[in-house]
Write a protein that holds these residues in place. Sequence first.
Motif, PDB file in Angstrom:
ATOM      1  N   ALA A 269      26.310   2.397 -33.087  1.00  0.00           N
ATOM      2  CA  ALA A 269      26.138   1.486 -32.615  1.00  0.00           C
ATOM      3  C   ALA A 269      24.389   1.345 -33.269  1.00  0.00           C
ATOM      4  CB  ALA A 269      26.621   1.774 -31.191  1.00  0.00           C
ATOM      5  N   GLU A 270      23.952   2.429 -33.251  1.00  0.00           N
ATOM      6  CA  GLU A 270      22.252   2.382 -34.026  1.00  0.00           C
ATOM      7  C   GLU A 270      22.949   1.712 -34.931  1.00  0.00           C
ATOM      8  OE1 GLU A 270      20.167   5.204 -30.264  1.00  0.00           O
ATOM      9  OE2 GLU A 270      20.036   5.296 -32.555  1.00  0.00           O
TER      10      GLU A 270
ATOM     11  N   ASN B 262      32.448   1.316 -28.764  1.00  0.00           N
ATOM     12  CA  ASN B 262      31.189   1.516 -28.545  1.00  0.00           C
ATOM     13  C   ASN B 262      30.677   0.931 -30.073  1.00  0.00           C
ATOM     14  OD1 ASN B 262      31.239   2.370 -25.705  1.00  0.00           O
ATOM     15  ND2 ASN B 262      30.719   4.158 -26.666  1.00  0.00           N
ATOM     16  N   VAL B 263      31.057   1.464 -31.179  1.00  0.00           N
ATOM     17  CA  VAL B 263      30.870   1.290 -32.601  1.00  0.00           C
ATOM     18  C   VAL B 263      31.547  -0.523 -33.152  1.00  0.00           C
ATOM     19  CG1 VAL B 263      30.912   1.956 -34.892  1.00  0.00           C
ATOM     20  CG2 VAL B 263      30.630   3.491 -33.226  1.00  0.00           C
ATOM     21  N   LEU B 264      32.969  -0.335 -32.935  1.00  0.00           N
ATOM     22  CA  LEU B 264      32.856  -1.840 -33.356  1.00  0.00           C
ATOM     23  C   LEU B 264      33.142  -2.518 -31.993  1.00  0.00           C
ATOM     24  CD1 LEU B 264      37.026  -0.568 -34.728  1.00  0.00           C
ATOM     25  CD2 LEU B 264      34.293  -0.854 -35.823  1.00  0.00           C
ATOM     26  N   GLY B 265      32.942  -2.892 -30.770  1.00  0.00           N
ATOM     27  CA  GLY B 265      32.245  -3.897 -30.286  1.00  0.00           C
ATOM     28  C   GLY B 265      30.625  -4.447 -30.155  1.00  0.00           C
ATOM     29  N   THR B 266      30.341  -2.939 -30.577  1.00  0.00           N
ATOM     30  CA  THR B 266      28.951  -3.312 -30.941  1.00  0.00           C
ATOM     31  C   THR B 266      28.619  -4.383 -32.417  1.00  0.00           C
ATOM     32  OG1 THR B 266      27.735  -2.092 -29.982  1.00  0.00           O
ATOM     33  CG2 THR B 266      26.400  -2.868 -31.469  1.00  0.00           C
TER      34      THR B 266
ATOM     35  N   ALA C  44      29.778  -0.243 -22.801  1.00  0.00           N
ATOM     36  CA  ALA C  44      29.692   0.702 -23.487  1.00  0.00           C
ATOM     37  C   ALA C  44      30.518   1.653 -22.915  1.00  0.00           C
ATOM     38  CB  ALA C  44      28.738   1.190 -24.254  1.00  0.00           C
ATOM     39  N   TYR C  45      31.727   2.600 -23.138  1.00  0.00           N
ATOM     40  CA  TYR C  45      31.788   3.545 -22.153  1.00  0.00           C
ATOM     41  C   TYR C  45      31.239   4.814 -22.739  1.00  0.00           C
ATOM     42  CZ  TYR C  45      36.805   1.402 -22.534  1.00  0.00           C
ATOM     43  OH  TYR C  45      37.745   0.326 -22.560  1.00  0.00           O
ATOM     44  N   LYS C  46      30.690   5.198 -21.632  1.00  0.00           N
ATOM     45  CA  LYS C  46      29.681   6.283 -21.213  1.00  0.00           C
ATOM     46  C   LYS C  46      29.751   7.914 -20.883  1.00  0.00           C
ATOM     47  CE  LYS C  46      27.780   4.127 -17.123  1.00  0.00           C
ATOM     48  NZ  LYS C  46      26.726   4.331 -16.983  1.00  0.00           N
TER      49      LYS C  46
ATOM     50  N   ILE D 134      39.133   7.592 -30.313  1.00  0.00           N
ATOM     51  CA  ILE D 134      39.595   6.253 -31.250  1.00  0.00           C
ATOM     52  C   ILE D 134      39.242   5.149 -29.440  1.00  0.00           C
ATOM     53  CG2 ILE D 134      41.369   4.977 -30.977  1.00  0.00           C
ATOM     54  CD1 ILE D 134      41.552   7.007 -32.942  1.00  0.00           C
ATOM     55  N   ALA D 135      40.100   4.603 -28.456  1.00  0.00           N
ATOM     56  CA  ALA D 135      39.035   4.120 -27.150  1.00  0.00           C
ATOM     57  C   ALA D 135      37.708   3.665 -27.197  1.00  0.00           C
ATOM     58  CB  ALA D 135      39.715   4.616 -26.162  1.00  0.00           C
ATOM     59  N   GLY D 136      37.047   5.750 -27.134  1.00  0.00           N
ATOM     60  CA  GLY D 136      35.408   5.029 -27.456  1.00  0.00           C
ATOM     61  C   GLY D 136      35.022   5.154 -28.044  1.00  0.00           C
TER      62      GLY D 136
END
Length: 630
Positions: A427-428, A386-390, A368-370, A380-382
Amino acid sequence: MKKFLFRLVDRLTRGHKRGLLLLSDVCVAPLALFVTGLFIRSAGAGSGREWMLPPAAALLACAVSLILGMPRIKLNAYESVAILKTAAFASILTMGLALVATVAGIDVPAAGAILFGLLFFILSVGARMAMLHALLWVLQIDQKGCRVLIYGAGNTGMQLAAALRSRGTIRPIAFVDDNPALQGMVIAGLRVHPSDRIERLVRERDVTRVLLAMPSESPARLARIAQRLQVIGVDVHTVPSFAQLVGEEKLVDNLSPFTFGRFLGRQQIEDALPQSADTYVGRSVLVSGAGGSVGSELCRQLLLIRPKRIVMFEISEFALYNIDRELRAMAEGTGVEIVPVLGSVTDARMSRMVMTDYDVEVVFHAAAYKHVPLVESNPIAGLANNVLGTRTLADAAHEAGVARFILVSTDKAVRPTNVMGASKRLAELVIQDLAKRSRKTIFSMVRFGNVLGSSGSVIPLFKEQIAAGGPVTLTHEDVTRFFMTISEAARLVLLAGSFAHQGESRGGDVFVLDMGKPVKIRDLAVQMIEAAGKSVRDANNPSGDIEIVVTGLRPGEKLHEELLIGEGLLTTPHSKILRAQEDSLSELEMATALRALRSAMATGDAQAARRVILSWVEGYHPPETVAAKR
């Protein structure tokens, strides 16, 4: 006989010991004179009245010894300074005896006087060394000594070996050093071995402890060495340098990275957590974000459990290189396969390939980017990571029939005021949505507060600021946070997976740690300043060392963090770990939110991405809204 000697030595009072040392000096003087007399007579010198010198030497030795305080020097403190004092003792005694000989008309050649002084010095030092070793031998009777290896044959290691020799219960066996130039040498009476022989030395020499005498090494390398040694089954202790003990080195070196737990404000629970080994033994486990603070600790703790394979999924080449090198060294002889995979969790093809190629059974998603300000500036990157990567990684796990998928989340996901927290809440929601529809994979989440010592956490920042002489920057006087150690965080994640395996979870649950009361960041700053031996400079103490400066809350930063969105908690097999079942989006709502987010990603529209989280993340308040309320 040995027990009798032990009881005899144990009953000696301080006066008795001083008397024995004085008697040693008195006896050594005539003995040195006797040997000198033999030399003089063999050389044809002497006047026949030399018989007067032995009693004179004994009396003079007694007087000079008392004047110089030689009997007061403890045997286990007899080192270079005391030896120099013995040299002065020999010189004074020689001159005094020469004066007595001159007054008595005894012809003593200059060579004889010099020889007497040298002999007295050698015999006096030798007598004390012999008494010291005899005393240590007697004291070791009926005592089980601790046999130790000293890792590091430098100055600190040599001084440590000398210090340990004065203790009857600790026995240094050998040095270990990674410097090839030192290997094979004998230093301070101990042979220097390469580090690859440690396991053999531990087994053959019955070693129970290894002392790391390398204070100049980086904390990361010391941690790697300690992890490897703990796998062998020996206790590991670090030794500070003598310059650190007297405060001559930089302050940053005096703040040990291994004592973060003292700033928690509560007792650490890591030792009390039940073991979850059965869940992972012989399994293929994937850790995303394996090069990060929590991800790398997960890999280390997993290795101790002995899974079949650890697949380290990491986007940073440098971070993956470091954890791969460390784990390979630790995994030698364990039979655990270490697999480094360089790639992004947003790559669907790569994610599916990794799941199938390595027969992954458990996934810990820590990537994650935190960093709150960075994600706030780069939404956009975050959100993409964090969401689409999950969603990408979770879909790949679901398609591959992975048994368990555990998302590592954060307390910033609860009623977030920043994009990072909102992205973790989304993401949750992704995991909760999949949990409702999955029949093979059990999806769960772990939510905890700030991790002490992790990259970007407040302690390394404060540490650098204190080392530079201040000021220590504080965003707000009243800001508080929940804290836990990296080890606690990793244990919590492992336990979440084991609870799901034991049927304690139906999927979609959020596991949280009972972290006690939140810690006030100002109090933490004061503790760190005082732990460094400094004082806080403020209105009440204008002559203090380090000033604390309030800079104002950063964009998206909250005064106080929370761990739960709703009310009510369920228990787990461990009293300090709780489970919450929180509201989630429907399948249609989740699909709508992801479609809108992907559209914003495709066009690079940051405002549209912010509108997505504003619409679908419960309790989200943009930074400008929070600022306006204040």
